[in-house]
Scaffold this active site. Structure first.
Site, mmCIF file in Angstrom:
data_model
loop_
_atom_site.group_PDB
_atom_site.id
_atom_site.type_symbol
_atom_site.label_atom_id
_atom_site.label_comp_id
_atom_site.label_asym_id
_atom_site.label_seq_id
_atom_site.Cartn_x
_atom_site.Cartn_y
_atom_site.Cartn_z
ATOM 1 N N ARG A 112 0.805 -1.238 0.000
ATOM 2 C CA ARG A 112 0.000 0.000 0.000
ATOM 3 C C ARG A 112 0.835 1.284 0.000
ATOM 4 O O ARG A 112 0.332 2.353 0.324
ATOM 5 C CB ARG A 112 -0.981 0.030 1.170
ATOM 6 C CG ARG A 112 -1.989 -1.081 1.117
ATOM 7 C CD ARG A 112 -3.266 -0.676 1.819
ATOM 8 N NE ARG A 112 -4.242 -1.727 1.697
ATOM 9 C CZ ARG A 112 -4.372 -2.737 2.558
ATOM 10 N NH1 ARG A 112 -3.590 -2.786 3.612
ATOM 11 N NH2 ARG A 112 -5.279 -3.659 2.371
ATOM 12 N N LYS A 134 3.717 11.648 -11.359
ATOM 13 C CA LYS A 134 2.934 10.806 -12.270
ATOM 14 C C LYS A 134 3.671 9.484 -12.399
ATOM 15 O O LYS A 134 4.825 9.449 -12.837
ATOM 16 C CB LYS A 134 2.800 11.460 -13.642
ATOM 17 C CG LYS A 134 1.690 12.481 -13.711
ATOM 18 C CD LYS A 134 1.445 12.911 -15.144
ATOM 19 C CE LYS A 134 0.305 13.902 -15.216
ATOM 20 N NZ LYS A 134 0.103 14.449 -16.562
ATOM 21 N N GLU A 176 10.776 19.497 -24.070
ATOM 22 C CA GLU A 176 9.942 19.699 -22.876
ATOM 23 C C GLU A 176 10.321 21.004 -22.162
ATOM 24 O O GLU A 176 9.484 21.650 -21.533
ATOM 25 C CB GLU A 176 10.055 18.508 -21.918
ATOM 26 C CG GLU A 176 9.642 17.164 -22.519
ATOM 27 C CD GLU A 176 8.129 16.920 -22.618
ATOM 28 O OE1 GLU A 176 7.337 17.826 -22.308
ATOM 29 O OE2 GLU A 176 7.743 15.802 -23.029
ATOM 30 N N LYS A 214 7.802 23.669 -13.237
ATOM 31 C CA LYS A 214 6.985 22.468 -13.050
ATOM 32 C C LYS A 214 6.557 22.331 -11.588
ATOM 33 O O LYS A 214 5.412 21.973 -11.293
ATOM 34 C CB LYS A 214 7.749 21.230 -13.521
ATOM 35 C CG LYS A 214 6.939 19.980 -13.276
ATOM 36 C CD LYS A 214 6.897 19.005 -14.377
ATOM 37 C CE LYS A 214 5.833 17.957 -14.079
ATOM 38 N NZ LYS A 214 5.982 16.734 -14.799
ATOM 39 N N GLU A 224 -3.977 17.271 -11.815
ATOM 40 C CA GLU A 224 -4.327 17.735 -13.163
ATOM 41 C C GLU A 224 -5.818 18.004 -13.338
ATOM 42 O O GLU A 224 -6.462 17.495 -14.253
ATOM 43 C CB GLU A 224 -3.830 16.723 -14.200
ATOM 44 C CG GLU A 224 -3.689 17.368 -15.582
ATOM 45 C CD GLU A 224 -2.997 16.458 -16.588
ATOM 46 O OE1 GLU A 224 -1.882 15.997 -16.323
ATOM 47 O OE2 GLU A 224 -3.599 16.217 -17.641
ATOM 48 N N ARG A 228 -2.247 22.112 -14.413
ATOM 49 C CA ARG A 228 -1.239 21.094 -14.777
ATOM 50 C C ARG A 228 -1.421 20.614 -16.222
ATOM 51 O O ARG A 228 -0.461 20.210 -16.865
ATOM 52 C CB ARG A 228 -1.288 19.900 -13.801
ATOM 53 C CG ARG A 228 -0.195 18.898 -14.077
ATOM 54 C CD ARG A 228 0.005 17.896 -12.979
ATOM 55 N NE ARG A 228 1.109 17.014 -13.307
ATOM 56 C CZ ARG A 228 1.694 16.179 -12.462
ATOM 57 N NH1 ARG A 228 1.276 16.113 -11.220
ATOM 58 N NH2 ARG A 228 2.697 15.427 -12.849
ATOM 59 N N ASN A 232 0.675 19.765 -20.989
ATOM 60 C CA ASN A 232 0.398 18.884 -22.133
ATOM 61 C C ASN A 232 0.398 19.641 -23.461
ATOM 62 O O ASN A 232 -0.021 19.084 -24.493
ATOM 63 C CB ASN A 232 -0.943 18.167 -21.952
ATOM 64 C CG ASN A 232 -0.934 17.280 -20.732
ATOM 65 O OD1 ASN A 232 0.078 16.678 -20.411
ATOM 66 N ND2 ASN A 232 -2.054 17.217 -20.025
ATOM 67 N N HIS A 235 1.164 17.879 -26.613
ATOM 68 C CA HIS A 235 1.020 16.436 -26.379
ATOM 69 C C HIS A 235 -0.223 15.827 -27.029
ATOM 70 O O HIS A 235 -0.226 14.651 -27.374
ATOM 71 C CB HIS A 235 1.014 16.140 -24.876
ATOM 72 C CG HIS A 235 2.378 16.277 -24.250
ATOM 73 N ND1 HIS A 235 3.088 17.458 -24.270
ATOM 74 C CD2 HIS A 235 3.164 15.383 -23.605
ATOM 75 C CE1 HIS A 235 4.240 17.280 -23.668
ATOM 76 N NE2 HIS A 235 4.319 16.029 -23.254
ATOM 77 N N HIS A 239 0.627 12.581 -29.057
ATOM 78 C CA HIS A 239 0.150 11.226 -28.758
ATOM 79 C C HIS A 239 -0.385 10.544 -30.016
ATOM 80 O O HIS A 239 -0.177 9.352 -30.220
ATOM 81 C CB HIS A 239 -0.917 11.255 -27.659
ATOM 82 C CG HIS A 239 -0.337 11.613 -26.323
ATOM 83 N ND1 HIS A 239 -1.072 12.162 -25.302
ATOM 84 C CD2 HIS A 239 0.928 11.496 -25.842
ATOM 85 C CE1 HIS A 239 -0.281 12.372 -24.256
ATOM 86 N NE2 HIS A 239 0.928 11.973 -24.559
ATOM 87 N N HIS A 252 9.609 10.429 -27.519
ATOM 88 C CA HIS A 252 8.455 11.203 -27.049
ATOM 89 C C HIS A 252 8.673 12.716 -27.248
ATOM 90 O O HIS A 252 7.814 13.414 -27.781
ATOM 91 C CB HIS A 252 8.181 10.867 -25.587
ATOM 92 C CG HIS A 252 7.101 11.703 -24.993
ATOM 93 N ND1 HIS A 252 5.783 11.629 -25.426
ATOM 94 C CD2 HIS A 252 7.133 12.656 -24.028
ATOM 95 C CE1 HIS A 252 5.064 12.496 -24.747
ATOM 96 N NE2 HIS A 252 5.844 13.126 -23.893
HETATM 97 N N1 GLY Z 1 4.545 15.563 -17.981
HETATM 98 C C1 GLY Z 1 3.424 16.340 -17.673
HETATM 99 C C2 GLY Z 1 3.035 16.273 -16.234
HETATM 100 O O1 GLY Z 1 3.772 15.781 -15.409
HETATM 101 O O2 GLY Z 1 1.966 16.708 -15.895
#
Ligand code: GLY
Length: 350
Positions: A112, A134, A176, A214, A224, A228, A232, A235, A239, A252
């Site tokens: 957990r 993430k 990025e 960030k 998000e 946040r 993207n 992105h 994608h 990427h």
């Molecule tokens: N890579 C985008 C984020 O961490 O939200």
């Protein structure tokens, strides 16, 4: 140099990101360093000069996005059970985004949740993936569809590890960095226009600024629900490009570079971005040999693929677009015909 990430709604998970400040660390617990053979061959001996533990194990997973899956996750977890890890044990992610995401996810589910630390070794993971919690794995339905928001206890960014990074991977990280500058900070973007990120001092400054940006964004919106999503930018298009090219033609960050150029074109049509601003962004990307064009064979199919993205909620596409340089707009409900006409302009390769 250090940046602190402060979560407005969940102070207990605050942590520090150390840039070129990793000291010797001893852990009085069981520790597993999760890495891949490439990173281990290049850098593990350096890391082991700094890290010691009551019991220290190395878990090596296969390298590459294709191995960011349930099998590798099980392999990590099996190792932890075999070595009788417990709730006080610690994982250290030592590698790029794949290792970081999988290790974080393993930490989040093992008994957990146990602590983990990020030590990213690629530019992309240093400026983006390692910060913000993430974590996850891919499955046959798509990328990162199984996972958790699970924050590390600390992030240690050592620019020394970048010295062996192949040029393409370096460029992918730059994409990025550009993403964050364009949407959040005009001065930072201007710095990038004149900087040479192959110079150590410029690179360290760009990493620091990206991480600060960030950290601020994620601290405001960990899960998000709002700002946040601006991370993207590029992105939504990327994608689809990655998907139709089988995740093999572009890294990427390279797909993100093309995606930003596409988003810019839409932003230009909507009056958010001037031609001259779009050109300035493209020039920075080109300086790092990033791809900026792509042949869309079937614009309708490309458009439909937007809806496969987990970020397209309620069957509408949310485009993150630059609002001039240093600002952003999140727009929904853009006219399909307008998007298609932008996609039709992408009819040739580099
Ligand atoms: N890579 C985008 C984020 O961490 O939200």
């Amino acid at each position: 140099m250090q940046t602190h990430i402060h979560f407005e709604n969940r102070k207990s998970v605050d942590y520090t990101i150390y840039i070129d400040e990793m000291e010797k660390m001893h852990f009085d617990t069981k520790v597993a360093i999760v890495t891949n053979p490439k990173v281990a061959g290049l850098h593990l001996s350096k890391l082991l000069e700094k890290i010691s533990a009551k019991e220290l194990y190395i878990i090596t997973v296969k390298d590459g996005e294709n191995y960011k899956n349930q099998e590798s996750l099980d392999y990590i977890l099996e190792n932890l059970f075999n070595h009788r890890f417990d709730r006080n044990s610690l994982l250290i992610a030592f590698g790029g985004g794949v290792v970081g995401d999988m290790t974080g996810f393993a930490a989040s589910v093992f008994q957990r949740g146990i602590d983990f630390i990020q030590i990213p070794t690629t530019l992309l993971s240093q400026v983006d993936a390692s910060v913000g919690g993430k974590t996850g794995i891919n499955n046959r339905f798509g990328k990162n569809l199984i996972g958790a928001f699970y924050q590390p206890k600390a992030v240690y960014i050592e620019t020394e590890f970048l010295k062996t990074l192949p040029e393409r991977e370096f460029g992918a990280g730059v994409a990025e960095i550009v993403k964050m500058a364009v949407t959040f900070d005009a001065d930072f973007f201007q710095f990038l226009e004149y900087a040479d990120l192959h110079q150590q001092s410029d690179l360290a400054a760009a990493i620091r600024k990206s991480v600060e940006t960030k950290a601020k964004v994620v601290g405001e919106d960990e899960k998000e629900k709002g700002i946040r999503a601006v991370l993207n930018y590029g992105h939504t298009f990327a994608h689809v490009i990655e998907n139709i090219t089988g995740y093999s033609r572009y890294l990427h960050g390279e797909a993100v570079a093309i995606g930003m150029v596409m988003a810019n074109r839409l932003a230009q049509r909507l009056g958010f971005l001037d031609d001259e601003e779009a050109l300035r962004i493209q020039k920075v990307l080109e300086r790092y040999h990033l791809p900026v064009s792509f042949k869309i064979e079937d614009p309708e199919r490309f458009y439909d693929a937007f809806f496969l993205d987990k970020k397209s909620e309620n069957e509408t596409i949310k485009f993150i677009l630059p609002y001039h340089i240093g600002g952003y707009e999140m727009v929904r409900g853009v006219d399909r015909a307008l998007v298609l006409s932008v996609l039709r302009e992408f009819d040739s390769e580099d």
